[in-house]
Design an enzyme around this catalytic site. Structure first.
Site, PDB file in Angstrom:
ATOM      1  N   VAL A   1      -6.358   2.117   3.553  1.00  0.00           N
ATOM      2  CA  VAL A   1      -5.843   1.625   2.277  1.00  0.00           C
ATOM      3  C   VAL A   1      -6.651   2.240   1.143  1.00  0.00           C
ATOM      4  O   VAL A   1      -7.881   2.176   1.128  1.00  0.00           O
ATOM      5  CB  VAL A   1      -5.900   0.083   2.209  1.00  0.00           C
ATOM      6  N   LYS A   2      -5.941   2.827   0.201  1.00  0.00           N
ATOM      7  CA  LYS A   2      -6.583   3.491  -0.928  1.00  0.00           C
ATOM      8  C   LYS A   2      -6.531   2.565  -2.139  1.00  0.00           C
ATOM      9  O   LYS A   2      -5.465   2.049  -2.492  1.00  0.00           O
ATOM     10  CB  LYS A   2      -5.855   4.806  -1.218  1.00  0.00           C
TER      11      LYS A   2
END
Length: 217
Positions: free
Chosen positions: A82-83
């Protein structure tokens, strides 16, 4: 150094994956928009092409929604990272997701103290934007070197992912500065192979081989 490809174009990734040299992929809202695809669909297909970490970016600005987006993205495939943006809310969500066992790539890093905060929040990756710093009259590689020293000083396991790499020289310098990974547009990846002396040498070898009249097969 791990090499990631910075794209959401599956056609490009299929070609590059065949090299066996690609360790992961990074995407962002701009790349998803350019692909013209739904994010979940694009990320799912990319995850089947490249077994390594695939960064998918959440985009909300409040904690609850950003956290919900991150959790949803993480469910797409086991190799999703997850960015999140390097903001107070982004780092708060980073800490929550990291504590839950979800790897996080903290993006839009432009200073060493930002990188320090990301590491303390449990980020798996920190993405310093070296090209954008250079565009702004600063030294992107100095930032990589500073982060390397800080992380080594305190034993942080957060990996330095050099982002916004524009040239093969950027990749070389990031490797020399101790970056754990670099993410590259396909054109920059392909430029890593290139050197004029390689081309000239190969041309000469092929001409000389043709003169022998031989065939290896």
């Amino acid at each position: 150094m791990k090499i990631f490809i910075d794209t959401a174009e599956v056609t490009d990734l299929k070609v590059l994956a065949a090299t066996g040299l690609v360790d992961g992929v990074t995407t962002n809202p701009t790349l998803i928009a350019k692909s013209g695809r739904k994010i979940a669909e694009a990320i799912q297909e990319i995850c089947t092409l490249i077994p390594g970490p695939i960064s998918a970016e959440a985009v909300a600005s409040d904690y609850e929604t950003l956290l919900a987006e991150g959790r949803l993205l993480a469910k797409i495939a086991p190799n999703v990272v997850v960015k999140l943006p390097l903001t107070p809310v982004g780092l708060r969500v980073c800490k929550t997701l990291s504590d839950e066992g979800t790897p996080v790539n903290v993006t839009l890093c432009f200073s060493a103290v930002q990188a320090l905060l990301a590491a303390k929040a449990g980020a798996a990756y920190i993405s310093p934007f070296i090209g954008r710093l250079d565009d702004n009259g600063q030294d992107g590689m100095e930032l990589i070197r500073d982060i390397r020293v800080i992380y080594d000083n305190y034993g942080f396991e957060t990996q330095i992912l050099a982002a916004s790499a524009r040239t093969a020289i950027h990749v070389r310098d990031a490797a020399l500065a101790g970056a754990d990974c670099a993410t590259l547009p396909p054109a920059v990846f392909n430029a890593l192979y290139k050197h004029v002396l390689t081309d000239l040498g190969l041309e000469a070898f092929m001409k000389d081989w043709a003169k022998t009249g031989q065939s290896i097969l």
